[in-house]
Design an enzyme around this catalytic site. Structure first.
Site, PDB file in Angstrom:
ATOM      1  N   ARG A  22       0.862  -1.184   0.000  1.00 37.02           N
ATOM      2  CA  ARG A  22       0.000   0.000   0.000  1.00 37.02           C
ATOM      3  C   ARG A  22       0.898   1.234   0.000  1.00 37.02           C
ATOM      4  O   ARG A  22       2.050   1.172   0.433  1.00 37.02           O
ATOM      5  CB  ARG A  22      -0.879   0.000   1.247  1.00 37.02           C
ATOM      6  CG  ARG A  22      -1.849  -1.149   1.310  1.00 37.02           C
ATOM      7  CD  ARG A  22      -2.573  -1.170   2.663  1.00 37.02           C
ATOM      8  NE  ARG A  22      -3.523  -2.265   2.731  1.00 37.02           N
ATOM      9  CZ  ARG A  22      -3.267  -3.460   3.251  1.00 37.02           C
ATOM     10  NH1 ARG A  22      -2.055  -3.719   3.754  1.00 37.02           N
ATOM     11  NH2 ARG A  22      -4.186  -4.397   3.272  1.00 37.02           N
TER      12      ARG A  22
ATOM     13  N   LYS B  82      -1.555  -2.579   7.791  1.00 34.37           N
ATOM     14  CA  LYS B  82      -2.722  -2.020   8.462  1.00 34.37           C
ATOM     15  C   LYS B  82      -2.935  -2.701   9.804  1.00 34.37           C
ATOM     16  O   LYS B  82      -2.548  -3.840  10.013  1.00 34.37           O
ATOM     17  CB  LYS B  82      -3.962  -2.242   7.589  1.00 34.37           C
ATOM     18  CG  LYS B  82      -4.018  -1.338   6.391  1.00 34.37           C
ATOM     19  CD  LYS B  82      -5.120  -1.727   5.443  1.00 34.37           C
ATOM     20  CE  LYS B  82      -6.475  -1.339   5.955  1.00 34.37           C
ATOM     21  NZ  LYS B  82      -7.538  -1.573   4.943  1.00 34.37           N
TER      22      LYS B  82
ATOM     23  N   HIS C 190      -3.628   2.445  -4.999  1.00 33.99           N
ATOM     24  CA  HIS C 190      -4.138   1.104  -4.699  1.00 33.99           C
ATOM     25  C   HIS C 190      -4.366   0.296  -5.975  1.00 33.99           C
ATOM     26  O   HIS C 190      -4.413  -0.932  -5.922  1.00 33.99           O
ATOM     27  CB  HIS C 190      -5.439   1.221  -3.903  1.00 33.99           C
ATOM     28  CG  HIS C 190      -5.922  -0.077  -3.366  1.00 33.99           C
ATOM     29  ND1 HIS C 190      -5.343  -0.680  -2.273  1.00 33.99           N
ATOM     30  CD2 HIS C 190      -6.897  -0.917  -3.783  1.00 33.99           C
ATOM     31  CE1 HIS C 190      -5.958  -1.821  -2.041  1.00 33.99           C
ATOM     32  NE2 HIS C 190      -6.907  -1.993  -2.940  1.00 33.99           N
TER      33      HIS C 190
ATOM     34  N   ARG D 275      -2.099  -2.732  -6.387  1.00 35.71           N
ATOM     35  CA  ARG D 275      -2.448  -3.965  -5.668  1.00 35.71           C
ATOM     36  C   ARG D 275      -3.507  -4.731  -6.445  1.00 35.71           C
ATOM     37  O   ARG D 275      -3.439  -5.946  -6.589  1.00 35.71           O
ATOM     38  CB  ARG D 275      -2.983  -3.648  -4.265  1.00 35.71           C
ATOM     39  CG  ARG D 275      -1.926  -3.209  -3.289  1.00 35.71           C
ATOM     40  CD  ARG D 275      -2.536  -2.735  -1.981  1.00 35.71           C
ATOM     41  NE  ARG D 275      -3.302  -3.741  -1.265  1.00 35.71           N
ATOM     42  CZ  ARG D 275      -2.783  -4.656  -0.449  1.00 35.71           C
ATOM     43  NH1 ARG D 275      -1.487  -4.715  -0.258  1.00 35.71           N
ATOM     44  NH2 ARG D 275      -3.557  -5.508   0.182  1.00 35.71           N
TER      45      ARG D 275
ATOM     46  N   HIS E 172      -4.317  -9.802   3.451  1.00 38.75           N
ATOM     47  CA  HIS E 172      -5.726  -9.598   3.787  1.00 38.75           C
ATOM     48  C   HIS E 172      -6.083 -10.441   4.994  1.00 38.75           C
ATOM     49  O   HIS E 172      -5.696 -11.599   5.087  1.00 38.75           O
ATOM     50  CB  HIS E 172      -6.631 -10.011   2.623  1.00 38.75           C
ATOM     51  CG  HIS E 172      -6.570  -9.085   1.461  1.00 38.75           C
ATOM     52  ND1 HIS E 172      -6.898  -9.476   0.187  1.00 38.75           N
ATOM     53  CD2 HIS E 172      -6.233  -7.779   1.361  1.00 38.75           C
ATOM     54  CE1 HIS E 172      -6.768  -8.455  -0.640  1.00 38.75           C
ATOM     55  NE2 HIS E 172      -6.361  -7.424   0.054  1.00 38.75           N
TER      56      HIS E 172
ATOM     57  N   TYR F 206     -11.320  -9.600  -5.963  1.00 39.08           N
ATOM     58  CA  TYR F 206     -10.518  -9.713  -7.178  1.00 39.08           C
ATOM     59  C   TYR F 206     -11.021 -10.812  -8.116  1.00 39.08           C
ATOM     60  O   TYR F 206     -10.678 -10.825  -9.277  1.00 39.08           O
ATOM     61  CB  TYR F 206      -9.054  -9.981  -6.812  1.00 39.08           C
ATOM     62  CG  TYR F 206      -8.472  -8.878  -5.972  1.00 39.08           C
ATOM     63  CD1 TYR F 206      -8.194  -7.643  -6.532  1.00 39.08           C
ATOM     64  CD2 TYR F 206      -8.212  -9.059  -4.620  1.00 39.08           C
ATOM     65  CE1 TYR F 206      -7.673  -6.616  -5.769  1.00 39.08           C
ATOM     66  CE2 TYR F 206      -7.686  -8.041  -3.848  1.00 39.08           C
ATOM     67  CZ  TYR F 206      -7.415  -6.826  -4.430  1.00 39.08           C
ATOM     68  OH  TYR F 206      -6.905  -5.817  -3.688  1.00 39.08           O
TER      69      TYR F 206
END
Length: 170
Positions: free
Chosen positions: A18, A42, A115, A118, A141, A150
């Protein structure tokens, strides 16, 4: 400037980092002996990621020949606003030359949402046969639901999962 931009873009595109993860990288986060980089992800999580040789070579080129002398421990010395805008304009121009939609770009400010790198990485991995679980691990994730976003891109793979329509109607 070009070496820094290229190194940043490779970290975004090849490792799926990110933008804020790239911005917070420090010189101490790179373990050259193990070819790893410590990513502050994150949720205050940390993850170690392997650095591919081509990405490592670009980072080394930037550190040796592109990074200004500074006591700052950040890997990428914060660019001036003008330099960041220049990077954004270059990316917009590249995007235009590729004939891609600008829906992921802020048209008013002409700044990219980083983003998209990604998303592109995940899409390419999915097309090359990676599982959603593998993609989720790479992108760090927490939920499989996040990674499933995705899957909607790979229409051909989704068609193999669909049931045939009953009757002659298609």
């Amino acid at each position: 400037m070009g070496r820094r931009d290229y190194a940043i873009l490779l970290l975004l595109a090849k490792l799926g980092l990110r933008a804020d993860e790239v911005a917070t990288l420090t010189l101490d986060d790179v373990d050259w002996r193990a070819s790893e980089i410590l990513v502050r992800a994150k949720g205050r999580r940390r993850a170690r990621m392997l650095i591919p040789p081509d990405v490592g070579a670009v980072i080394v080129a930037y550190l040796r020949n592109g990074r200004p002398k500074s006591s700052c421990r950040r890997l990428f010395v914060r660019p001036h606003t003008r330099a960041r805008r220049r990077l954004c304009f270059r990316m917009c121009d590249h995007h235009d030359r590729q004939g891609r939609s600008r829906s992921r770009w802020n048209r008013r400010l002409r700044t990219p949402r980083f983003h998209i790198f990604r998303y592109s990485l995940a899409t390419e991995l999915l097309r090359s046969g990676a599982t959603l679980s593998e993609i989720g691990q790479l992108l760090r994730h927490e939920s499989h639901d996040t990674t499933r976003i995705y899957a909607k891109v790979d229409i051909d793979a989704l068609r193999t999962l669909s049931l045939p329509w009953p009757g002659d109607v298609q």
